[in-house]
Design a protein around this motif. Structure first.
Motif, PDB file in Angstrom:
ATOM      1  N   LYS A 132     -21.149-103.669  -1.103  1.00 16.38           N
ATOM      2  CA  LYS A 132     -20.613-102.394  -1.591  1.00 16.38           C
ATOM      3  C   LYS A 132     -19.164-102.554  -2.064  1.00 16.38           C
ATOM      4  CE  LYS A 132     -23.594 -99.349   1.182  1.00 16.38           C
ATOM      5  NZ  LYS A 132     -24.500-100.418   1.640  1.00 16.38           N
ATOM      6  N   LEU A 133     -18.924-103.622  -2.790  1.00 14.66           N
ATOM      7  CA  LEU A 133     -17.583-103.924  -3.282  1.00 14.66           C
ATOM      8  C   LEU A 133     -17.179-102.924  -4.361  1.00 14.66           C
ATOM      9  CD1 LEU A 133     -15.274-106.056  -3.067  1.00 14.66           C
ATOM     10  CD2 LEU A 133     -16.294-107.167  -5.062  1.00 14.66           C
ATOM     11  N   ASP A 134     -16.011-102.344  -4.213  1.00 14.36           N
ATOM     12  CA  ASP A 134     -15.513-101.357  -5.168  1.00 14.36           C
ATOM     13  C   ASP A 134     -14.861-102.067  -6.355  1.00 14.36           C
ATOM     14  OD1 ASP A 134     -14.536 -99.192  -6.522  1.00 14.36           O
ATOM     15  OD2 ASP A 134     -12.957 -98.707  -5.061  1.00 14.36           O
ATOM     16  N   THR A 135     -15.608-102.210  -7.434  1.00 14.96           N
ATOM     17  CA  THR A 135     -15.081-102.898  -8.608  1.00 14.96           C
ATOM     18  C   THR A 135     -14.230-101.984  -9.490  1.00 14.96           C
ATOM     19  OG1 THR A 135     -17.122-102.445  -9.839  1.00 14.96           O
ATOM     20  CG2 THR A 135     -16.974-104.554  -8.668  1.00 14.96           C
ATOM     21  N   SER A 136     -14.122-100.708  -9.124  1.00  9.77           N
ATOM     22  CA  SER A 136     -13.303 -99.786  -9.911  1.00  9.77           C
ATOM     23  C   SER A 136     -11.814-100.084  -9.768  1.00  9.77           C
ATOM     24  CB  SER A 136     -13.572 -98.338  -9.500  1.00  9.77           C
ATOM     25  OG  SER A 136     -13.109 -98.079  -8.184  1.00  9.77           O
ATOM     26  N   VAL A 137     -11.449-100.952  -8.827  1.00  7.83           N
ATOM     27  CA  VAL A 137     -10.034-101.307  -8.658  1.00  7.83           C
ATOM     28  C   VAL A 137      -9.555-102.181  -9.812  1.00  7.83           C
ATOM     29  CG1 VAL A 137     -10.186-101.149  -6.154  1.00  7.83           C
ATOM     30  CG2 VAL A 137     -10.518-103.374  -7.270  1.00  7.83           C
ATOM     31  N   TYR A 138     -10.486-102.779 -10.555  1.00  5.75           N
ATOM     32  CA  TYR A 138     -10.119-103.648 -11.666  1.00  5.75           C
ATOM     33  C   TYR A 138     -10.061-102.857 -12.972  1.00  5.75           C
ATOM     34  CZ  TYR A 138     -11.744-107.077  -8.233  1.00  5.75           C
ATOM     35  OH  TYR A 138     -11.942-107.813  -7.095  1.00  5.75           O
ATOM     36  N   ASP A 139      -9.290-103.369 -13.911  1.00  7.66           N
ATOM     37  CA  ASP A 139      -9.280-102.783 -15.245  1.00  7.66           C
ATOM     38  C   ASP A 139     -10.681-102.959 -15.834  1.00  7.66           C
ATOM     39  OD1 ASP A 139      -9.079-102.345 -18.037  1.00  7.66           O
ATOM     40  OD2 ASP A 139      -6.969-102.873 -18.018  1.00  7.66           O
ATOM     41  N   GLY A 183      -5.012-109.125 -11.324  1.00  3.57           N
ATOM     42  CA  GLY A 183      -6.240-108.568 -11.874  1.00  3.57           C
ATOM     43  C   GLY A 183      -6.442-107.115 -11.478  1.00  3.57           C
ATOM     44  N   ILE A 184      -5.718-106.649 -10.456  1.00  2.85           N
ATOM     45  CA  ILE A 184      -5.792-105.258 -10.004  1.00  2.85           C
ATOM     46  C   ILE A 184      -4.584-104.511 -10.555  1.00  2.85           C
ATOM     47  CG2 ILE A 184      -5.791-103.733  -7.982  1.00  2.85           C
ATOM     48  CD1 ILE A 184      -7.135-105.988  -6.420  1.00  2.85           C
ATOM     49  N   PRO A 185      -4.772-103.587 -11.494  1.00  2.00           N
ATOM     50  CA  PRO A 185      -3.644-102.959 -12.203  1.00  2.00           C
ATOM     51  C   PRO A 185      -2.672-102.161 -11.342  1.00  2.00           C
ATOM     52  CG  PRO A 185      -5.726-101.880 -12.757  1.00  2.00           C
ATOM     53  CD  PRO A 185      -6.069-103.127 -12.021  1.00  2.00           C
ATOM     54  N   THR A 186      -3.102-101.676 -10.170  1.00  2.00           N
ATOM     55  CA  THR A 186      -2.174-100.928  -9.319  1.00  2.00           C
ATOM     56  C   THR A 186      -1.068-101.826  -8.771  1.00  2.00           C
ATOM     57  OG1 THR A 186      -3.663-101.264  -7.428  1.00  2.00           O
ATOM     58  CG2 THR A 186      -3.875 -99.185  -8.656  1.00  2.00           C
ATOM     59  N   LEU A 187      -1.225-103.137  -8.927  1.00  2.00           N
ATOM     60  CA  LEU A 187      -0.210-104.079  -8.448  1.00  2.00           C
ATOM     61  C   LEU A 187       0.731-104.534  -9.573  1.00  2.00           C
ATOM     62  CD1 LEU A 187      -2.423-106.384  -6.165  1.00  2.00           C
ATOM     63  CD2 LEU A 187      -1.031-104.414  -5.498  1.00  2.00           C
ATOM     64  N   ASN A 188       0.538-103.999 -10.775  1.00  2.00           N
ATOM     65  CA  ASN A 188       1.383-104.417 -11.902  1.00  2.00           C
ATOM     66  C   ASN A 188       2.863-104.169 -11.650  1.00  2.00           C
ATOM     67  OD1 ASN A 188      -0.721-105.376 -13.457  1.00  2.00           O
ATOM     68  ND2 ASN A 188      -0.921-103.528 -14.691  1.00  2.00           N
ATOM     69  N   GLN A 189       3.187-103.033 -11.049  1.00  5.21           N
ATOM     70  CA  GLN A 189       4.590-102.717 -10.802  1.00  5.21           C
ATOM     71  C   GLN A 189       5.216-103.713  -9.832  1.00  5.21           C
ATOM     72  OE1 GLN A 189       6.399-100.418 -12.523  1.00  5.21           O
ATOM     73  NE2 GLN A 189       8.137-101.390 -11.497  1.00  5.21           N
ATOM     74  N   ASP A 190       4.422-104.223  -8.898  1.00  4.86           N
ATOM     75  CA  ASP A 190       4.925-105.245  -7.979  1.00  4.86           C
ATOM     76  C   ASP A 190       5.375-106.482  -8.755  1.00  4.86           C
ATOM     77  OD1 ASP A 190       4.092-103.439  -6.124  1.00  4.86           O
ATOM     78  OD2 ASP A 190       2.634-104.730  -5.144  1.00  4.86           O
ATOM     79  N   PHE A 191       4.590-106.844  -9.785  1.00  3.54           N
ATOM     80  CA  PHE A 191       4.935-107.995 -10.620  1.00  3.54           C
ATOM     81  C   PHE A 191       6.223-107.718 -11.394  1.00  3.54           C
ATOM     82  CE2 PHE A 191       4.615-110.673 -14.421  1.00  3.54           C
ATOM     83  CZ  PHE A 191       4.265-111.899 -13.880  1.00  3.54           C
ATOM     84  N   VAL A 192       6.345-106.506 -11.931  1.00  2.00           N
ATOM     85  CA  VAL A 192       7.562-106.118 -12.646  1.00  2.00           C
ATOM     86  C   VAL A 192       8.772-106.227 -11.724  1.00  2.00           C
ATOM     87  CG1 VAL A 192       8.775-104.188 -13.764  1.00  2.00           C
ATOM     88  CG2 VAL A 192       6.358-104.609 -14.267  1.00  2.00           C
ATOM     89  N   ASN A 193       8.617-105.778 -10.489  1.00  2.00           N
ATOM     90  CA  ASN A 193       9.729-105.800  -9.534  1.00  2.00           C
ATOM     91  C   ASN A 193      10.159-107.223  -9.175  1.00  2.00           C
ATOM     92  OD1 ASN A 193       9.671-103.011  -9.496  1.00  2.00           O
ATOM     93  ND2 ASN A 193       8.435-102.878  -7.636  1.00  2.00           N
ATOM     94  N   VAL A 194       9.191-108.126  -9.079  1.00  2.00           N
ATOM     95  CA  VAL A 194       9.514-109.520  -8.774  1.00  2.00           C
ATOM     96  C   VAL A 194      10.415-110.102  -9.856  1.00  2.00           C
ATOM     97  CG1 VAL A 194       8.553-111.860  -8.617  1.00  2.00           C
ATOM     98  CG2 VAL A 194       7.480-109.990  -7.368  1.00  2.00           C
ATOM     99  N   TRP A 195      10.081-109.835 -11.112  1.00  2.00           N
ATOM    100  CA  TRP A 195      10.871-110.365 -12.222  1.00  2.00           C
ATOM    101  C   TRP A 195      12.180-109.603 -12.411  1.00  2.00           C
ATOM    102  CZ3 TRP A 195      10.769-114.778 -14.844  1.00  2.00           C
ATOM    103  CH2 TRP A 195       9.651-115.591 -14.679  1.00  2.00           C
TER     104      TRP A 195
END
Length: 448
Positions: free
Chosen positions: A123-130, A372-384
């Motif tokens: 029952k993996l929730d694949t909606s977390v991905y784009d 691959g999970i778009p809700t984590l994109n801001q975390d990547f922005v913050n790292v840079w």
């Protein structure tokens, strides 16, 4: 993926045509100990990502004490040839990085395990991905990978050169081009292009044969970092549909190809293809480091290369808009499960973990790839951001109009044919129309 790596992809993709990969009752070579502990093999190609991946694997092993994972790192230059040999010999790694250029052939040849039954059972929730990324790994209702990461193309610029030309990051990211006079994009590149006497291309006496600094550098054997983007911005579709026929001979596509040619040969604002598109040509980060160009179009995979070579003297802006608006190529990798492996259940647990938010948070913290999970994109922005670099141009483009990497069983033929035909276009030896028709016809003839 660096420009040199993309060149290697062409040769490696071509070799897949002759391997005739098949699956059967083979073995991945993974091992099981006397106490029931299973050791899985996980193949990757990027050394930059390995430390973060190892942290993720360490966390996975703590949660799965009966599963051990060995990371097999093979540089891009050897990765695909080795993997294809292993697949042919039925000794492939249990889990490996997959690229969209290879996915159609691998899926057709049956070397990838269908993840759909595992996804449904857990029952993996694949909606977390784009959805666009997830769909890139699907065929005939079967899911052959979970999104690992993604990339888009943006303008990387030299801060010193941009300032000297009186341009700002905001201006660079708001430019547009057209097929009549090049638009504001070409005008900006003219400001950034200087010959050895200090003249610009729009000034009398400019010497196109002795240019000290170009406004732009482009390099892409297949189109991903150059004309695929102008194609999107001009309303061109590379295929009539996913898994369908190539359509690069259509007017909107030919115009996009012609514009890239014009940047080099008509406007003289882009580094000649003889410098960047030869087998041993300079990679785009090298061009920037050598001050040969003020701006390059490159993928987010090269961020670390610019950070190390330019020491903070670079910034990022969105690509220009074309006649129909903005647009970029949007691509990503997946973690694939080898269908011939002995330990399918354990391998699925690893694939599932690598696609989880917990694992991708660990990877994002290293700042090597977008998650691959778009809700984590801001975390990547913050790292840079902590390193003084605003990378949001990439994510803004991912959220707007995008072109996916072509899904086709003829990618190997396309990659081989296009390198020769389009290099002739960039060098002024063949028309855009003729090259597009040639590559289009050959690629469609090779569809299986």
């Amino acid at each position: 993926m660096s420009s040199s790596a993309r060149r290697i992809l062409i040769g490696a993709a071509a070799s897949a045509l002759v391997l005739g990969l098949t699956t059967g009752c083979g073995s991945s070579g993974s091992a099981a100990s006397s106490d029931g502990t299973v050791t899985l093999r996980y193949a990757i190609w990027d050394a930059v990502q390995k430390p973060a991946l190892q942290k993720s694997i360490d966390a996975f092993e703590k949660q799965h004490p009966k599963i051990k994972v060995e990371i097999e790192l093979n540089a891009w230059a050897q990765y695909w040839s080795k993997l294809q040999t292993q697949l042919a010999g039925r000794t492939a790694p249990d889990v490996f990085w997959d690229h969209v250029a290879y996915f159609p052939q691998f899926a057709q040849q049956g070397v990838l395990a269908d993840l759909t039954p595992y996804i449904k059972a857990d029952k993996l929730d694949t909606s977390v991905y784009d959805p666009k990324l997830l769909a890139g790994w699907e065929q005939d209702g079967k899911q052959y990978g979970l999104p690992k990461d993604w990339d888009t193309i943006a303008q990387v610029y030299d801060k010193t050169m941009l300032k000297a030309a009186g341009l700002t990051q905001e201006q660079l990211g708001s430019l547009s081009w057209n097929t009549t006079d090049g638009g504001t994009f070409v005008k900006a590149l003219q400001k950034l292009t200087i010959d050895e006497t200090g003249k610009h291309p729009n000034e009398a006496g400019f010497d196109a044969k002795h240019v000290k600094q170009y406004g732009l550098a482009l390099s892409s054997p297949n189109g991903q970092t150059d004309w695929w983007n102008t194609a999107t911005q001009n309303g061109c579709k590379l295929q009539d549909k996913a898994w369908g026929k190539w359509t690069i001979d259509q007017p909107s596509c030919v115009e996009a190809i012609q514009f890239i040619r014009d940047l080099r040969l008509k406007y003289h604002v882009a580094v000649p293809a003889s410098v960047t598109n030869t087998p041993n040509g300079a990679a785009l980060p090298q061009v920037m480091a050598r001050k040969q160009a003020a701006v390059v179009w490159d993928g987010s995979w090269d961020l670390n290369a610019y950070q190390s070579s330019m020491k903070g003297n670079f910034g990022l802006a969105e690509l220009p808009a074309g006649p129909v608006g903005k647009g970029t190529v949007y691509n990503g990798l997946s973690n694939a499960l080898y269908a011939g492996g002995k330990h399918q259940k354990e391998s699925w647990e690893l694939v599932k973990w690598l696609g989880s938010e917990e694992s991708q948070k660990i990877i994002v913290a290293a700042g090597s790839v977008w998650p691959g999970i778009p809700t984590l994109n801001q975390d990547f922005v913050n790292v840079w951001k902590q390193q003084g670099v605003d990378v949001s141009a990439f994510s803004k483009e991912a959220e707007s109009t995008t072109m996916g990497y072509p899904l086709t069983t003829s990618s190997a033929t396309y990659n081989v044919k296009i390198q020769d035909a389009f290099n002739q276009v960039w060098l002024g030896q063949q028309s855009a129309q003729k090259a597009a028709e040639s590559v289009n016809g050959d690629s469609n003839a090779a569809i299986k």
